[in-house]
Every structure is written in structure tokens, then in C-alpha cells.
Scaffold this motif. Structure first.
Motif: not given
Length: 151
Positions: A70-80
Motif C-alpha cells: 500500500k505505497l503511493v506510486d510517486p511517479l503519478q505526481f511527477e510532471k516529467s
DNA sequence: GCCAACGTTGGC
DNA sequence: GCCAACGTTGGC
């Protein structure tokens, strides 16, 4: 305990990469069915068949296990990032992932071809026609048969 | 590179 | 809510 098969393109992330890094977040899943398996059904210590897809010899290359859930995938918030999701909100992240840890690399890859030829494995999701899901639940007996086939 | 099978998007 | 158009996956 549950058993899984997870697909990765070895050009992008292979069993050798996991060996080097020891652990890795399973980033970049953008399919709801696959996400739901990670979010709702993966438990600490679940064992994973690490599948190499879209390569010269598709098949199962080794074993990993779930080391964080249950970790948050950080890439969903990375615009690049190619995995950026403008519709996902920080306070309600859409893409949940697990972290996986290296367990073993098979001496002999259990190829897709071999799996298709093995009658006892004919029920496996990965060889069903049209099945493209990158995360599949696996029967315990299939997991251990494949492990045996890698010897 | 082809293409079948799915999933997603968006107009209506 | 339907469905056509489009995008993606992944073996071959």
C-alpha cells in the motif's frame, strides 16, 4: 499467503536489476485491475513469479516477494514522468503500489513456450488468449511447479 | 513491424 | 449509458 505473477520488460527493469537494487517499488502500473490486486490483495511476504515480457525469450526469470504494501506510486505526481497522472490528487492518490524484494534468479528461465507446453499449467492466466494483465494471481501449486521447472 | 485483444476516452 | 475511435500490450 498469496502467490502472484508480475510482468516487467527486462530492457526497463529485469530480475538482474532487482538483484542489484535488492528492493524496488513496483512503479508505473496504470491499469485498475492490476492496481486493485496490489492495493487490496497483496500481503507482506507474498511470493511473486518475476516475468520478463516483450523480449527475445519471454518467461519467468526468478522470484521476488512483497516487502512493503500500500505505497503511493510517486511517479503519478511527477510532471516529467511518462506515468504522470494529472487527474490524481495528493490527498487521494489514484495509483497504489507495493515494494518487492529480490528472492532468487532462476538458473534456467521457465519460458512462455515451456509453460504453454505444460498441461498442468494450462489454467495459468498468463497464457490465456487475450490476457494482457501485468499482475496475475497464481495458484500455489503452479508457483511451486514452475520453481521446480527452473532447476 | 504486424495485429489481436483489451482498456480508456469522450461526444452524444 | 452507448459506442466509435484511439491507445496499449505483448507475442510472433
Amino acid at each position: 499467503m498469496n502467490f502472484w505473477l508480475m510482468k516487467s520488460e527486462p530492457d526497463v527493469f529485469s530480475i538482474d536489476d532487482l538483484f542489484k537494487n535488492k528492493k524496488s517499488g513496483w512503479e508505473g502500473v496504470r491499469n485498475y485491475q492490476a492496481r486493485n490486486f496490489m492495493r487490496d490483495q497483496m500481503n507482506l511476504g507474498d511470493l511473486i513469479l518475476f516475468y520478463h515480457s516483450s523480449c527475445d525469450e519471454p518467461g519467468i526469470a526468478g522470484i521476488a516477494k512483497v516487502s512493503k504494501t500500500k505505497l503511493v506510486d510517486p511517479l503519478q505526481f511527477e510532471k516529467s514522468s511518462e506515468y504522470y497522472d494529472p487527474k490524481s490528487k495528493e490527498e487521494d492518490p489514484r495509483w497504489i503500489m507495493v515494494e518487492v524484494e529480490f528472492v532468487e534468479k532462476f538458473k534456467n528461465l521457465v519460458s512462455l513456450k515451456k509453460i504453454k507446453e505444460t498441461k498442468e499449467l494450462s489454467n495459468m492466466m498468463v497464457i490465456q488468449k487475450g490476457s494482457r494483465l501485468s499482475i496475475n494471481p497464481v495458484d500455489e501449486k503452479d508457483f511451486f511447479l514452475i520453481k521446480k521447472m527452473a532447476l
